[in-house]
Design a protein around this motif. Sequence first.
Motif, PDB file in Angstrom:
ATOM      1  N   GLY A  18      33.810  48.376  83.051  1.00 24.20           N
ATOM      2  CA  GLY A  18      32.686  47.984  83.916  1.00 24.20           C
ATOM      3  C   GLY A  18      31.821  46.870  83.361  1.00 24.20           C
ATOM      4  N   LYS A  30      31.200  40.858  87.349  1.00 27.05           N
ATOM      5  CA  LYS A  30      30.589  42.111  87.771  1.00 27.05           C
ATOM      6  C   LYS A  30      31.596  43.247  87.728  1.00 27.05           C
ATOM      7  CE  LYS A  30      27.691  44.082  91.331  1.00 27.05           C
ATOM      8  NZ  LYS A  30      27.282  44.038  92.710  1.00 27.05           N
ATOM      9  N   ASP A  31      31.252  44.263  86.954  1.00 26.96           N
ATOM     10  CA  ASP A  31      31.980  45.522  86.970  1.00 26.96           C
ATOM     11  C   ASP A  31      33.491  45.322  86.782  1.00 26.96           C
ATOM     12  OD1 ASP A  31      32.142  48.242  87.084  1.00 26.96           O
ATOM     13  OD2 ASP A  31      32.385  48.302  89.258  1.00 26.96           O
ATOM     14  N   SER A  67      26.254  44.596  81.309  1.00 30.24           N
ATOM     15  CA  SER A  67      26.605  45.987  81.600  1.00 30.24           C
ATOM     16  C   SER A  67      27.986  46.260  81.015  1.00 30.24           C
ATOM     17  CB  SER A  67      26.625  46.220  83.109  1.00 30.24           C
ATOM     18  OG  SER A  67      27.717  45.529  83.687  1.00 30.24           O
ATOM     19  N   GLY A  68      28.313  47.537  80.884  1.00 30.26           N
ATOM     20  CA  GLY A  68      29.657  47.938  80.496  1.00 30.26           C
ATOM     21  C   GLY A  68      29.923  47.892  79.003  1.00 30.26           C
ATOM     22  N   GLN A 231      34.547  39.419  90.372  1.00 32.88           N
ATOM     23  CA  GLN A 231      35.051  40.789  90.397  1.00 32.88           C
ATOM     24  C   GLN A 231      36.566  40.815  90.323  1.00 32.88           C
ATOM     25  OE1 GLN A 231      32.523  41.675  93.875  1.00 32.88           O
ATOM     26  NE2 GLN A 231      32.263  43.668  92.900  1.00 32.88           N
TER      27      GLN A 231
END
Lengths: 258, 321
Positions: A18, A30-31, A67-68, A231
Amino acid sequence: MPVSPVPKTTANALETQGIGKRFGGFWAVKDVTFSVRPGERRAILGPNGAGKTSLFNILTGDYAASSGSIRLFGEDVTKSSVPKRIKNGLRRTYQHAYLFDGLSVHDTLFLAVAGLRGGWRQILPVRKSDPRRIEAERLAEVCGIPEFLDRMVSDLSHGQRRQLEIGIALAEDPKVLLLDEPAAGLSPAERPQLSNLLLSLPTDVTVILIEHDMDIAFRTSESVTVLFNGQLMAEGTPDEVMANKDVHEIYVGGTHSE
Amino acid sequence: MRYLIVLIPALLLPFVLTDFWLAQVLTRSLILGIIALSLSFLATYLGVVSFAQASLAGVAGYAIAYFGPNTVGIGVPLPFIVKLPLALLLAMIAGALIGFVARRSRGIYAIMITLAIGVAFFYFTRQNYVLFNGFTGFSGVLPPALGDRSWGDPRPLYYLSLGVAIICVAMVQGFVRSPLGLAVQAVRDAPGRLLALGIPTTFPIIAAFAFSGLIAGSGGILNAWFQERVSSFSVGFGPIIDILIISVIGGLRHPTGAFVGAIVYVILDIFAIDLIDRDRFNLLIGIVLLAIVVAAPNGLQQLAIDWVGALRKRAAKTPAN
């Protein structure tokens, strides 16, 4: 497909969970969750602005992930510094050849091999017979520019610079190689030479390759990850990915249906 | 072999020249050349123009005065064997500190920072009496005795300066062939790329400044012995600009360019006053320097090399015809 010998651990060479990078309100990546086996050859595709290079920057630590998490051979390196990740075997090349123009090819490769280890001796001139210089000569051989050892980097052609980039990345026992568009700007004649170089890389090295040239990407990679708008869009063998309708649309250009 | 063409005349000159030429022209040129070499080194290999080299020379000069014999009654006399390495070490530490402060600066920003440091040091030496004896500084700074003579006599000081200059050039040429020296050049070309090799960039920058401090300091000590004094005037705007001019007119392509620049500068500085009205000799100096910079954008040394190259080509062509 035979599984390559795995050093010490059975973990994936590289594994993200992620991960993302945000610039203000914009997620460049993203993610993204993906994993690469040791020894695997993975191509990352995607149109311009898809976040491929940003993804590399997160993996190398040039960008801090928003993030992640990232694991390198099972070890969490999300918060690790760039040098720490390099020490763990992660190497990259740059999309735009970014080299030491004022050094010779030999000195550049020497620096990549030798680093700055060995204490006070680093202030002494290097001897011709220094094993690290000989290793630099071997690298020039591997990346196909042995005849340009004494040439200044600024005097190399674009293709030779790309080869030198790969030679630098191969120094000091790399485990995971991130190659950012190694064929960008190469002439049609130089391209097969580059894919041969990529195919000749040691099999125990994991290679992740950003490439726009489908021929090179599919010839040198066993699996493909497609990014779109930051993504993950598709993942699989080259055939699977080419059969994917969405991928087909962004690459071949279908009609934009609402 | 090439070096012998310069070295042999350099060794023989003291036997034909007067003391004035030996001391005021050649020795002074060598000393200024050594200090300018420290700037040429930084500019060529690290890509940073530092205006603080006069300060680094000054640190060593002040140290040799403070820890040695002087006539102002300030300081702690130490044996020669201690004070010499100590003075050089202090210049290296000062260099490292400047490098640390300027480590993220390039181009005009590095110039501004080092200029600020140089000027601050100048005013500090004027106002501090405990270490620097303020405005007047130190006088009677004598080099050690050489038998019944002194190292400060024209011939010994000339040979000493020549020896130090040769050692400094050799050190620069050795350093830039070392792993650390290669890393310094890599910082100049592509710092981010060096980082991506796992090599930190701060250390090579600080090391390069410390190394330039060692060279500038060697020149600074010789300068203190040559003038037998060191004061705020040794580290002021004058010397800061002189060193820059010498480096630029000599050329930055090769470390020895600094010495070519120094000789031209010193000769101009001494004789311009004889050629033109006392009030206007600076104008003449300025015009000549301007002409040099326009005619030889890569420095006088490079111009000479180009000329020799062109002459050789012509000589090679002639017999063929």
